[in-house]
Write a protein that holds these residues in place. Structure first.
Motif, PDB file in Angstrom:
ATOM      1  N   ASN A 290       0.653  -1.363  -0.377  1.00  0.00           N
ATOM      2  CA  ASN A 290      -0.001   0.074  -0.311  1.00  0.00           C
ATOM      3  C   ASN A 290       1.019   1.351   0.632  1.00  0.00           C
ATOM      4  N   ILE A 291       0.077   1.886  -1.209  1.00  0.00           N
ATOM      5  CA  ILE A 291       0.780   3.541  -0.548  1.00  0.00           C
ATOM      6  C   ILE A 291       0.396   4.589   0.273  1.00  0.00           C
ATOM      7  N   GLY A 292      -1.588   4.126  -0.294  1.00  0.00           N
ATOM      8  CA  GLY A 292      -2.176   5.299   0.462  1.00  0.00           C
ATOM      9  C   GLY A 292      -3.776   5.478  -0.337  1.00  0.00           C
ATOM     10  N   THR A 293      -4.313   5.545   1.111  1.00  0.00           N
ATOM     11  CA  THR A 293      -5.579   5.926  -0.056  1.00  0.00           C
ATOM     12  C   THR A 293      -6.068   7.948  -0.308  1.00  0.00           C
ATOM     13  N   TYR A 294      -7.084   8.102  -1.198  1.00  0.00           N
ATOM     14  CA  TYR A 294      -6.891   9.556  -1.771  1.00  0.00           C
ATOM     15  C   TYR A 294      -8.899  10.068  -1.540  1.00  0.00           C
ATOM     16  N   ALA A 295      -8.864  11.192  -1.044  1.00  0.00           N
ATOM     17  CA  ALA A 295     -10.396  11.625  -1.045  1.00  0.00           C
ATOM     18  C   ALA A 295     -10.784  11.944  -2.467  1.00  0.00           C
ATOM     19  N   THR A 296     -11.402  11.120  -3.213  1.00  0.00           N
ATOM     20  CA  THR A 296     -11.686  11.683  -5.049  1.00  0.00           C
ATOM     21  C   THR A 296     -12.598  12.993  -5.167  1.00  0.00           C
ATOM     22  N   ARG A 297     -13.071  13.216  -3.249  1.00  0.00           N
ATOM     23  CA  ARG A 297     -13.751  15.167  -3.540  1.00  0.00           C
ATOM     24  C   ARG A 297     -14.914  15.150  -4.069  1.00  0.00           C
ATOM     25  N   GLY A 298     -15.812  13.668  -4.051  1.00  0.00           N
ATOM     26  CA  GLY A 298     -16.884  13.092  -4.998  1.00  0.00           C
ATOM     27  C   GLY A 298     -17.260  12.146  -4.541  1.00  0.00           C
ATOM     28  N   GLU A 299     -18.426  12.036  -4.925  1.00  0.00           N
ATOM     29  CA  GLU A 299     -19.012  10.423  -4.572  1.00  0.00           C
ATOM     30  C   GLU A 299     -19.262   9.950  -5.451  1.00  0.00           C
ATOM     31  N   CYS A 300     -19.094   8.205  -5.932  1.00  0.00           N
ATOM     32  CA  CYS A 300     -19.218   7.072  -6.391  1.00  0.00           C
ATOM     33  C   CYS A 300     -18.258   7.809  -7.609  1.00  0.00           C
ATOM     34  N   PRO A 301     -16.416   7.206  -7.772  1.00  0.00           N
ATOM     35  CA  PRO A 301     -15.878   7.411  -7.962  1.00  0.00           C
ATOM     36  C   PRO A 301     -16.003   5.670  -9.490  1.00  0.00           C
ATOM     37  N   ARG A 302     -16.709   6.363  -9.976  1.00  0.00           N
ATOM     38  CA  ARG A 302     -16.599   4.768 -10.636  1.00  0.00           C
ATOM     39  C   ARG A 302     -15.906   4.681 -11.279  1.00  0.00           C
ATOM     40  N   ASP A 303     -15.076   5.685 -12.354  1.00  0.00           N
ATOM     41  CA  ASP A 303     -14.396   5.184 -13.749  1.00  0.00           C
ATOM     42  C   ASP A 303     -13.218   6.623 -12.976  1.00  0.00           C
ATOM     43  N   PHE A 304     -11.977   6.504 -13.323  1.00  0.00           N
ATOM     44  CA  PHE A 304     -10.950   6.956 -13.410  1.00  0.00           C
ATOM     45  C   PHE A 304      -9.740   6.589 -14.651  1.00  0.00           C
ATOM     46  N   ASN A 305      -8.395   7.331 -15.034  1.00  0.00           N
ATOM     47  CA  ASN A 305      -7.654   7.089 -15.448  1.00  0.00           C
ATOM     48  C   ASN A 305      -6.460   7.941 -15.596  1.00  0.00           C
ATOM     49  N   ILE A 306      -5.686   7.819 -16.325  1.00  0.00           N
ATOM     50  CA  ILE A 306      -4.005   8.408 -16.204  1.00  0.00           C
ATOM     51  C   ILE A 306      -3.424   8.782 -17.259  1.00  0.00           C
ATOM     52  N   SER A 307      -3.366  10.027 -16.992  1.00  0.00           N
ATOM     53  CA  SER A 307      -2.294  10.458 -19.034  1.00  0.00           C
ATOM     54  C   SER A 307      -1.445   9.465 -19.136  1.00  0.00           C
ATOM     55  N   PRO A 308      -0.974   9.285 -20.442  1.00  0.00           N
ATOM     56  CA  PRO A 308      -0.446   8.470 -21.316  1.00  0.00           C
ATOM     57  C   PRO A 308       0.790   9.174 -20.395  1.00  0.00           C
ATOM     58  N   SER A 309       0.929  10.219 -20.702  1.00  0.00           N
ATOM     59  CA  SER A 309       2.659  10.558 -19.848  1.00  0.00           C
ATOM     60  C   SER A 309       2.489  10.411 -18.011  1.00  0.00           C
TER      61      SER A 309
END
Length: 353
Positions: A290-309
């Motif tokens: 584990n590195i850490g857990t971070y609040a998404t500042r919103g409800e129900c993080p259905r998806d997320f993605n990482i920039s190609p860089s």
């Protein structure tokens, strides 16, 4: 605006969501300030809840998450990179109820669809000029699980081509199985050549593969765990497990998405209910910590993605109708909040261009 993103959304309410979306939205992001801006919208789709993008970034593939009788479809669109206009070029039935995931093979010769409610997998061939071709293939899954409310039947939640290019992996949340279907000519074999059994009632939802294809990491919706498997003896064997919530945290939660950082050293998973992103480090031997857990500042993080860089992570908070951005530390993999949350209706999918 140095980064461009496509956001899928719900346009019609379903039992699990109040829809406020506008279809597919093209959003720009200033990765220095974290400021978002809407650049264009395509309102010509109903519930485009998941998207896939071609390698040249000029074609978009989307599912319309509806019952089959109400128009469940897989849709091809073109994107004009000068005007940001999106245009529908082909639409075919998804051959199942409530398609929730779409993907392309490495050659972009096939498009794959996971139909959640009916538990089927569909595939169509792709033509470079015409887009999706008709007369696709359907594989109907069967079975159930120990949770009568969530596992009364099969629920295909993801279908993704293997890195080795030999077939596709399927996550079936209804039967607690991760499967591999090999290619058979231009189609998929009707039966899998690999079946991995997840913990009963854990609902395997999505997986990612290491860049060399030798390991897979599966996020389980109700177990709030990530399980890893290593390729051994022409198959995959379970090698480890890690929780996605902080130790001792009892907040009711359900995992949604999992992503692998472009450098292959970090995993990220979203927790709905706890409303957080968990960062996981991958060791040289594939072990997870584990590195850490971070609040998404919103409800129900259905998806997320990482920039190609690999420098930015963007979260789609479905129920609070917002996007939130984070800067990724290149050394530790930790997240730092970037800018303010951005209002957008019912976001369900994030794809960088």
């Amino acid at each position: 605006m140095d980064k461009l993103l496509l956001i899928g959304s719900y346009t019609e309410s379903l039992p699990h969501v109040v829809a406020r979306g506008s279809g597919i939205t093209l959003v720009g992001l200033d990765s220095t300030s974290g400021r978002f801006a809407t650049l264009s919208m395509c309102p010509d789709l109903r519930n485009p809840s998941y998207l896939a993008v071609s390698a040249d970034k000029n074609r978009i593939f989307a599912v319309e998450e509806l019952d089959e009788t109400h128009g469940a479809s897989v849709v091809a669109l073109t994107l004009d990179r000068d005007t940001f206009a999106m245009r529908v070029t082909a639409r075919h039935g998804a051959m199942g109820d409530c398609p929730c995931h779409v993907s392309l093979d490495q050659d972009e010769a096939r498009v794959f669809v996971a139909n959640y409610m009916s538990g089927s997998v569909a595939t169509y061939r792709i033509d470079a000029e015409a887009g999706i071709l008709g007369a696709g293939q359907k594989i109907q899954r069967s079975g159930n699980g120990p949770n009568p409310e969530r596992q009364e039947g099969p629920h295909a939640h993801q279908v993704v081509p293997s890195v080795q290019g030999k077939g596709v992996f399927v996550c079936d949340a209804g039967t607690d199985e991760i499967l591999h279907y090999p290619y058979s000519g231009h189609e998929l074999a009707k039966t899998p050549d690999l079946v991995l059994n997840a913990p009963p009632g854990s609902l395997p939802r999505h997986l990612v593969q290491s860049h060399d294809g030798r390991r897979i990491y599966v996020v389980h919706e109700l177990g709030c765990i990530i399980r890893s498997y290593a390729c051994m003896h022409d198959g995959f064997e379970f090698t480890g497990e890690i929780g996605t919530l902080p130790a001792g945290d009892t907040c009711p939660s359900a995992c949604a998405a999992i992503r692998l950082h472009p450098n292959g050293r970090y995993l990220y998973a979203s927790n709905r209910g706890h409303d957080s992103i968990t960062a996981i480090a991958i060791g040289m031997d594939g072990t997870m910590s584990n590195i850490g857990t971070y609040a998404t500042r919103g409800e129900c993080p259905r998806d997320f993605n990482i920039s190609p860089s690999g420098d930015i992570l963007v979260v789609a908070n479905q129920n609070s109708h917002t996007l939130s951005a984070y800067r990724i530390d290149p050394v530790s993999g930790s997240l730092a909040e970037l800018g303010e949350v951005y209002p957008i209706g019912s976001p369900t999918c994030v794809q960088f261009l």
